[in-house]
Write a protein that holds these residues in place. Sequence first.
Motif, mmCIF file in Angstrom:
data_model
loop_
_atom_site.group_PDB
_atom_site.id
_atom_site.type_symbol
_atom_site.label_atom_id
_atom_site.label_comp_id
_atom_site.label_asym_id
_atom_site.label_seq_id
_atom_site.Cartn_x
_atom_site.Cartn_y
_atom_site.Cartn_z
ATOM 1 N N ALA A 11 32.193 12.875 -22.416
ATOM 2 C CA ALA A 11 31.302 13.317 -23.481
ATOM 3 C C ALA A 11 30.647 14.630 -23.096
ATOM 4 N N THR A 12 30.497 15.507 -24.089
ATOM 5 C CA THR A 12 29.854 16.796 -23.840
ATOM 6 C C THR A 12 28.711 16.984 -24.813
ATOM 7 N N GLY A 13 27.583 17.475 -24.305
ATOM 8 C CA GLY A 13 26.434 17.738 -25.155
ATOM 9 C C GLY A 13 25.697 16.473 -25.524
ATOM 10 N N GLY A 14 24.473 16.618 -25.977
ATOM 11 C CA GLY A 14 23.680 15.488 -26.446
ATOM 12 C C GLY A 14 23.101 14.651 -25.343
ATOM 13 N N GLY A 15 23.342 15.011 -24.095
ATOM 14 C CA GLY A 15 22.827 14.220 -22.987
ATOM 15 C C GLY A 15 21.609 14.855 -22.393
ATOM 16 N N ASP A 16 21.146 14.250 -21.307
ATOM 17 C CA ASP A 16 19.986 14.770 -20.617
ATOM 18 C C ASP A 16 20.320 16.095 -19.958
ATOM 19 N N THR A 17 19.466 17.085 -20.118
ATOM 20 C CA THR A 17 19.729 18.423 -19.601
ATOM 21 C C THR A 17 19.826 18.431 -18.100
ATOM 22 N N ASN A 18 18.948 17.715 -17.415
ATOM 23 C CA ASN A 18 18.970 17.691 -15.953
ATOM 24 C C ASN A 18 20.245 17.069 -15.430
ATOM 25 N N GLU A 19 20.722 16.023 -16.131
ATOM 26 C CA GLU A 19 21.949 15.375 -15.696
ATOM 27 C C GLU A 19 23.128 16.320 -15.853
ATOM 28 N N ASP A 20 23.134 17.101 -16.957
ATOM 29 C CA ASP A 20 24.215 18.056 -17.166
ATOM 30 C C ASP A 20 24.202 19.126 -16.088
ATOM 31 N N ASP A 21 23.021 19.578 -15.691
ATOM 32 C CA ASP A 21 22.918 20.598 -14.658
ATOM 33 C C ASP A 21 23.469 20.101 -13.340
ATOM 34 N N ASP A 22 23.260 18.813 -13.044
ATOM 35 C CA ASP A 22 23.763 18.255 -11.790
ATOM 36 C C ASP A 22 25.274 18.243 -11.757
ATOM 37 N N ASP A 23 25.920 18.106 -12.926
ATOM 38 C CA ASP A 23 27.374 18.035 -12.978
ATOM 39 C C ASP A 23 28.028 19.403 -12.935
ATOM 40 N N GLU A 24 27.266 20.473 -13.133
ATOM 41 C CA GLU A 24 27.837 21.809 -13.160
ATOM 42 C C GLU A 24 27.936 22.366 -11.751
ATOM 43 N N PHE A 25 28.919 21.853 -10.991
ATOM 44 C CA PHE A 25 29.071 22.257 -9.598
ATOM 45 C C PHE A 25 29.942 23.501 -9.448
ATOM 46 N N ASP A 26 30.655 23.882 -10.507
ATOM 47 C CA ASP A 26 31.516 25.055 -10.444
ATOM 48 C C ASP A 26 30.772 26.242 -11.047
ATOM 49 N N ALA A 27 30.571 27.286 -10.208
ATOM 50 C CA ALA A 27 29.808 28.438 -10.672
ATOM 51 C C ALA A 27 30.480 29.112 -11.848
ATOM 52 N N ASP A 28 31.788 29.141 -11.860
ATOM 53 C CA ASP A 28 32.525 29.783 -12.954
ATOM 54 C C ASP A 28 32.795 28.832 -14.108
ATOM 55 N N ASP A 29 32.351 27.576 -13.979
ATOM 56 C CA ASP A 29 32.555 26.570 -15.015
ATOM 57 C C ASP A 29 34.034 26.441 -15.370
ATOM 58 N N GLN A 30 34.883 26.515 -14.342
ATOM 59 C CA GLN A 30 36.323 26.401 -14.565
ATOM 60 C C GLN A 30 36.702 24.932 -14.708
ATOM 61 N N PRO A 31 37.401 24.565 -15.792
ATOM 62 C CA PRO A 31 37.767 23.161 -15.982
ATOM 63 C C PRO A 31 38.764 22.704 -14.927
ATOM 64 N N ILE A 32 38.601 21.492 -14.454
ATOM 65 C CA ILE A 32 39.509 20.913 -13.468
ATOM 66 C C ILE A 32 39.829 19.476 -13.883
ATOM 67 N N THR A 33 40.836 18.915 -13.246
ATOM 68 C CA THR A 33 41.205 17.514 -13.451
ATOM 69 C C THR A 33 41.455 16.882 -12.092
ATOM 70 N N GLN A 34 40.901 15.710 -11.893
ATOM 71 C CA GLN A 34 41.108 14.976 -10.648
ATOM 72 C C GLN A 34 42.144 13.870 -10.874
ATOM 73 N N LEU A 35 43.132 13.831 -10.004
ATOM 74 C CA LEU A 35 44.181 12.811 -10.078
ATOM 75 C C LEU A 35 44.200 11.984 -8.805
ATOM 76 N N ARG A 36 44.473 10.695 -8.962
ATOM 77 C CA ARG A 36 44.653 9.819 -7.794
ATOM 78 C C ARG A 36 45.935 9.019 -7.982
#
Length: 216
Positions: free
Chosen positions: A96-121
């Motif tokens: 989900a994007t948007g509509g959430g808590d602002t502080n929580e969103d800031d914590d998830d923004e670990f990429d300075a360039d905001d480059q989308p990634i995908t994690q696979l296992r």
Amino acid sequence: MVVVSSTFSQPVEGILLQTPSTKLFVNDQELGTATLYITESNVVWGGGVRPSGVAAPAISLLYPSISLHAVQRDPSPALYMVLNYELRIPELAQPATGGGDTNEDDDDEFDADDQPITQLRFVPQSEGDLQAMYSAMSQGQALHPDPTDEVDEDDPYMDGEEFDECEEQFEDAMDSSGAPAGSEEEAAARLRHLHLDRTNGTHPADEEEDADISDQ
């Protein structure tokens, strides 16, 4: 490049490792169980089923799209990969994007360039297959090095041309004194040009002052 397809063609050339019954988790969501093929040209997961029993889509990954691979032990032993690509699969719920808590969103923004990634296992049926999977991945990745890591052989800073030119200019400047490079005459000429005396590092004015004192 990442390709998601409803049809699957089994690789037949350049296969480095084939691991059946391998579960795939995309951003911690289980996509299904299929055969993992690590080849010299790409990584393919396909020919399997989803947890619901319907056919799972096939996924093909080219090595340049894989920015990281490693062995992961937690939450379960797996071959972990990070794609420099946002992999969207309709069958999986998207974050989900948007509509959430602002502080929580800031914590998830670990990429300075905001480059989308995908994690696979990729979770094999046997944990003993993990090391072979990692080794095959490393072998395939080595066949497709990152272009940014390659050395440009035409770079003058790498073959010393710039340094040679500087050295030649320095030698020309030394020769302009009229004395052979490296000779004592040249050294003396340079000292005279700097108004310095060769004896004990004293200034000529100091010697004249000493002479005046001795005459008295």
